[in-house]
Design a protein around this motif. Structure first.
Motif, PDB file in Angstrom:
ATOM      1  N   LEU A  87       1.010  -1.246   0.176  1.00 15.64           N
ATOM      2  CA  LEU A  87      -0.116  -0.030  -0.175  1.00 15.64           C
ATOM      3  C   LEU A  87       0.877   1.201  -0.110  1.00 15.64           C
ATOM      4  CD1 LEU A  87      -2.776   1.507   0.262  1.00 15.64           C
ATOM      5  CD2 LEU A  87      -2.509   1.226   2.750  1.00 15.64           C
ATOM      6  N   CYS A 110      -3.288   7.024  -1.948  1.00 14.77           N
ATOM      7  CA  CYS A 110      -3.862   5.603  -1.547  1.00 14.77           C
ATOM      8  C   CYS A 110      -3.712   4.561  -2.324  1.00 14.77           C
ATOM      9  CB  CYS A 110      -5.097   6.052  -0.648  1.00 14.77           C
ATOM     10  SG  CYS A 110      -5.589   4.403   0.253  1.00 14.77           S
ATOM     11  N   MET A 112      -3.078   0.430  -3.439  1.00 14.52           N
ATOM     12  CA  MET A 112      -2.691  -0.978  -3.244  1.00 14.52           C
ATOM     13  C   MET A 112      -2.274  -1.712  -4.322  1.00 14.52           C
ATOM     14  SD  MET A 112      -4.298  -3.807  -0.406  1.00 14.52           S
ATOM     15  CE  MET A 112      -4.146  -2.862   1.054  1.00 14.52           C
TER      16      MET A 112
END
Length: 451
Positions: free
Chosen positions: A137, A211, A213
């Protein structure tokens, strides 16, 4: 002079038709799907994927960095979570090192200090090559995460066909200025219209940097391509999030959007920094759009419309504005057809956004039309003419010779031997103190990579 009026009317009419078709389909596809292709429950505790959170930081405000790390430390994730904070040669290290110290007692945290600023991409890679989690992440150092973000994104990544997933971005400083309020609404539209529609076909074209992942197994296969991206023979150092997303799609993996994984990031509160940010983004978008064109035949036809709408639409709008301004300057006649068309489209779009978001504030987003027409369109034209320029405009990003970067890995005494990455730290050269001011933190190891 009638030619200018005709050109302006024709361009704005084509823009209106394209925009109406594109935005209508976008809003239709952005609506929530009736069912999810995977279970909405995570697998058993013993099978939960391990997650490495990587936070690159350069000259970050200590308060923002502290809030970021605190939000990661408070994640309610039942699986194994490790955090790698990479200081990318910050000039304010004597200040931010106290923030590192506040989290040094947490066995999940490790800190990597780079001797020189090598750029966000290489800072990420320094940690990726040292970590070992199933999922990675990436989090910007000025971003704070809701407590369930890791869980929400890991849930989406249960599908092995998914290579990357992003959360919804909001502006953490939304209430600061009129500009931050506009940017917050811009983020909502970008996430809940553009990305949500793209996600219907598993092809989010940019998993945003604050953000996002990634699946490690896929990431490792693409890491060399990611690190050595060139444009016209020169290293391409920004736009790392869009480029990595395109590489995932090229590898045949899906990229997804998770609207209930909320990440709040600091946005520019003044026009100058905002325009510099938009210039970088415009250059990276144009660069990677060229790469994405090769993908379109293998994706749903909506994605072709999406690319055309985002690139041809602004061109048609710019042509209409230029022709209208020329008409006004040469004849004194106001190009009312173009003005009324732009105003009508603005009112309709803002009204629909206000209805979908259930927030009247989106009616105020109409102000963004003036910024778009008179600032962003010229800026995009300039970006297109200066695509080879990789200057961050707000930072210096020198690279070290031969691709190597000297790194210092802070070893957490509470975490035990695995805090340094275990066997992955292959080249332990010598031991040294972090600095006089931080000698109470931990003992450190100097690690050289890329040699």
């Amino acid at each position: 002079m009638d030619l200018l009026a005709t050109a302006s009317t024709a361009a704005i009419s084509c823009y209106a038709l394209l925009s109406a078709a594109y935005k209508s389909m976008q809003m239709a596809y952005a609506l929530p799907m009736d069912r999810s292709p995977v279970s909405d429950e995570l697998v058993g505790f013993d099978l939960l994927p391990s997650v490495d959170v990587i936070v690159p930081s350069f000259n970050e405000d200590p308060r923002a960095l502290s809030a970021c790390l605190a939000s990661i430390a408070s994640q309610q994730y039942a699986g194994k979570l490790r955090v790698y904070v990479v200081d990318d040669g910050s000039s304010n290290r004597d200040v931010v090192v106290s923030v590192h110290g506040a989290f040094a007692g947490d066995p999940r945290f490790s800190f990597i200090l780079l001797d020189k600023n090598v750029g966000k991409r290489k800072a990420q890679i320094a940690a990726i090559r040292r970590s070992s989690g199933d999922l990675v992440l990436n989090v910007d150092s000025d971003t704070t995460l809701a407590s369930d973000v890791v869980t929400k994104l890991a849930l989406k990544m249960q599908d092995p066909a998914v290579g990357a997933a992003m959360g919804q971005l909001i502006a953490s400083n939304r209430s600061d200025t009129w500009l931050t309020r506009l940017i917050d609404m811009e983020y909502w539209l970008a996430c809940n219209e553009e990305r949500a529609a793209q996600a219907r076909f598993g092809a989010v074209m940019c998993c945003c940097g604050p953000c996002a992942m990634y699946r490690r197994s896929a990431l490792l296969l693409l890491l060399d391509q990611y690190e050595t991206q060139l444009f016209r023979g020169k290293p391409s150092d920004f736009g790392e999030d869009r480029h990595l997303t395109i590489l995932m799609l090229k590898a045949g993996l899906r990229t997804e959007y998770v609207p209930d994984a909320i990440a709040a990031t600091v946005v520019p509160d003044r026009l100058g920094p905002y325009l510099r940010q938009q210039l970088r983004w415009a250059r990276s978008t144009f660069r990677d759009t060229l790469l994405a064109l090769r993908l379109l035949p293998s994706l749903d036809r909506y994605l072709t419309l999406d690319v055309v709408g985002q690139n041809l639409g602004p061109l048609l709008l710019a042509l209409s504005v230029l022709a209208g301004l020329a008409q006004l300057a040469l004849t004194g006649a106001v190009p009312w057809s173009a003005v009324l068309m732009i105003a009508s489209m603005t009112i309709i779009r803002c009204s629909v956004a206000a209805f979908r978001a259930r927030q009247l504030r989106f009616l105020g987003f109409s102000v963004h039309t003036f910024i778009n027409v008179f600032l962003l369109l010229p800026l995009k034209a300039y970006a297109l003419c200066t695509l080879s320029n990789s200057d961050w405009l707000s930072r210096n990003a020198p690279t070290l010779p031969n691709g190597g970067e000297k790194q210092i890995l802070i070893k957490n005494p509470i975490a035990g031997p695995n805090a340094t990455g275990g066997s992955e730290v292959a080249h332990s050269i010598r031991r040294t103190d972090l600095s006089r001011s931080s000698s109470t933190l931990v003992e450190s190891e100097s690690v050289f990579s890329g040699e």
